[in-house]
Design an enzyme around this catalytic site. Structure first.
Site, PDB file in Angstrom:
ATOM      1  CE  LYS A 159      -3.842   2.136   2.596  1.00 43.51           C
ATOM      2  NZ  LYS A 159      -4.666   2.062   3.821  1.00 43.51           N
ATOM      3  CB  SER A 205      -8.103   3.789   2.954  1.00 44.75           C
ATOM      4  OG  SER A 205      -7.241   3.174   3.889  1.00 44.75           O
ATOM      5  CB  SER A 251      -8.318   0.906   5.777  1.00 42.40           C
ATOM      6  OG  SER A 251      -9.041   2.098   5.637  1.00 42.40           O
TER       7      SER A 251
HETATM    8  N1  GLN Z   1     -13.102   4.289   6.464  1.00 37.65           N
HETATM    9  C1  GLN Z   1     -12.430   4.738   7.645  1.00 37.65           C
HETATM   10  C2  GLN Z   1     -12.011   6.181   7.480  1.00 37.65           C
HETATM   11  O1  GLN Z   1     -12.326   6.729   6.498  1.00 37.65           O
HETATM   12  C3  GLN Z   1     -11.253   3.870   7.938  1.00 37.65           C
HETATM   13  C4  GLN Z   1     -10.061   4.209   7.151  1.00 37.65           C
HETATM   14  C5  GLN Z   1      -8.886   3.398   7.570  1.00 37.65           C
HETATM   15  O2  GLN Z   1      -9.008   2.394   8.254  1.00 37.65           O
HETATM   16  N2  GLN Z   1      -7.714   3.861   7.165  1.00 37.65           N
HETATM   17  O3  GLN Z   1     -11.399   6.749   8.320  1.00 37.65           O
END
Ligand code: GLN
Length: 487
Positions: A82, A157, A181
């Site tokens: 990532k 994400s 995410s």
């Molecule tokens: N969807 C969550 C957010 O927008 C989690 C994102 C994540 O785990 N990086 O913060």
């Protein structure tokens, strides 16, 4: 190369000489070339390829195999990273324009550990900007498509990391999970995704979003592959003072133990309004299967669950507003050229470099931390975080794992929620509580909707009890395989 490969299959083939790490890397690059770009399916999972580094590593692995030397646990395994993790020699954008052109001069610990175990690093994977999002649509470099349904999001994400495994571009990938995410995109793409306990895997070299929540973990096709990767990744790192100084369990060996007698908790709060009926039915089948395998399945209560999303979005935005202050045009990436003063340069760089969701969060977080509001928001959220953690500790006094749905709906359509940030935040309803509590969780595929969209089941366990969590995950996976054979 047909179909998807497991880590065991790669390692055995490389060791036996029936394939080479070099040939495998080339095959995976060929798949990426065919399907990731706009001339193919346009999955858009890779932001940068690291061919030179990958082929040099593959040559080292092949030379060792030819000499009959002992091979690392990930020998020849093609992996993707990532783009929030540092990989020397490759760009690191975090999905943001503000880091365009930045190349970190070092490897994240998780990246270095994979390579030291023999993995071949193919390149960097698309994600929501600074890991903020649930659909990968917040990337400055374009959305990622779900390989299982090209008109749908892969989740976020870590959408690129999930999609790359599901599409067969990589055998495994690294993602990060701050509030879901890893687990949510794993569920949307039909792969395995692990949220390790906070502190289990080093965050050194991770571009921080919310430091008290951020974790690094693997995406794989199987639970055993996830166990193999986690064994490589886990452990104390002197470069990360929050990494835990406790021994790493034998996660792969633990999968051999039967699940009979384990106590499985089912939280009523995870089966409320808004849960898709097909997902509910799939999770109920999983629970029936665990009962058949000799588990004791019983209800547990996590009474503060309804506060998890607001609590998460206060804490995560507060920490993000602080972490993102370092992107000022001076030290990394983008710098606005048309500014007469230093403060104008900061302002213009940040205005041009950050996307709308990141700006929204910096504003929300700055507000929550400001004098006069700190006690009402940030301190209050930390108190509720304590209550959420206590909910889990109380439940784990009675059960060994907690099982429930990973997401309220299957993968939604690209563009479906982009105009409604709150609807997007609600997609995290089953993921953020485990994040706030610091416990571990895994999403394991457990069937499909009648439209063929993947469904994931979430298994959560006590702090540092990844071994039990993965053991239950492997049992669920085995039941799925059984069901497919039965047809
Ligand atoms: N969807 C969550 C957010 O927008 C989690 C994102 C994540 O785990 N990086 O913060």
């Amino acid at each position: 190369m047909d179909g998807l490969m497991t880590i065991d299959a790669v390692r055995a083939a490389v060791a036996a000489g029936t394939t080479t790490a070099t040939a495998l890397a080339e095959q995976h690059y060929a798949r990426i070339a065919a399907d990731d770009g706009a001339n193919g399916k346009g999955i858009n999972s890779f932001l940068a390829l690291s061919r030179e580094r990958a082929l040099a590593q593959a040559a080292r692995v092949d030379a060792a195999a030819a000499k009959g030397e002992a091979l690392g646990p990930l020998a020849g395994v093609p992996v993707g990273i990532k783009d929030v993790l540092a990989m020397q020699g490759s760009p690191a954008t975090a999905g943001s324009l503000i880091l365009k052109g930045y190349r970190p001069p070092y490897d994240a610990t998780a990246v270095a550990k994979l390579e030291a175990a023999g993995a071949v690093l193919l390149g960097k994977l698309n994600c929501d900007e600074f890991a903020m999002g649930s659909s990968n649509e917040n990337s400055a470099y374009g959305a990622v498509k779900n390989p299982k349904a090209l008109d749908r999001v892969p989740g976020g994400s870590s959408g690129g990391s999930a999609a790359a495994v599901a599409a067969g571009f990589a055998v495994a990938t690294l993602g990060t999970d701050t509030g879901g995410s890893i687990r949510q995109p794993a569920a949307f793409c039909g792969v395995v995704g692990v949220l390790p306990t906070y502190g289990r895997v080093s965050r050194y070299g991770l571009i921080a979003f919310a430091s008290s929540l951020d974790r690094v973990g693997p995406f794989t096709n199987t639970v055993k592959d996830a166990a193999t990767l986690l064994e490589v990744l886990a452990g104390r790192d002197v470069m990360d003072e929050t990494s835990a100084d406790r021994p790493v369990d034998g996660y792969v060996a633990a999968l051999e133990n039967p699940v009979e007698g384990l106590r499985v908790g089912v939280p009523a709060e995870y089966f409320g309004e808004g849960l898709d009926p097909e997902i509910r039915a799939a999770i109920e089948r999983v629970l029936d299967g665990l009962k058949l395998a000799g588990c004791v399945v019983k209800p547990v209560s996590l009474p503060h669950t309804k506060y998890a999303i607001p609590t998460y979005y206060v804490i995560a935005t507060a920490e993000a507003s602080s972490n993102l202050s370092r992107f000022d045009g001076v030290r990394f990436g983008l710098r606005s050229e048309d500014a007469a003063t230093l403060s104008a340069m900061y302002r213009k760089t940040r205005d041009a470099g950050f996307g709308p969701e990141v700006k929204r969060r910096i504003l929300l977080g700055t507000y929550a931390l400001s004098a006069g509001y700190y006690d009402a928001y940030y301190r209050k959220a930390q108190q509720v975080r304590g209550l959420l953690t206590r909910d889990f500790l109380a439940a784990f006094g009675e059960v060994d794992v907690i099982v429930g749905p990973m997401t309220p709906t299957p993968a939604f359509k690209l563009g479906e929620k982009t105009d409604d940030p709150v609807a997007m935040y609600l997609a995290d309803i089953y993921s953020v509580a485990a994040s706030l509590a610091g416990i571990c969780g895994v999403s394991v595929p457990c069937g499909e909707t009648k439209d063929g969209l993947p469904i994931g089941v979430q298994i959560m366990a006590r702090h540092f009890d990844e071994a039990t969590m993965l053991r239950v995950g492997a049992a669920v996976e085995g039941q799925q395989a059984g069901r497919q054979v039965e047809g």
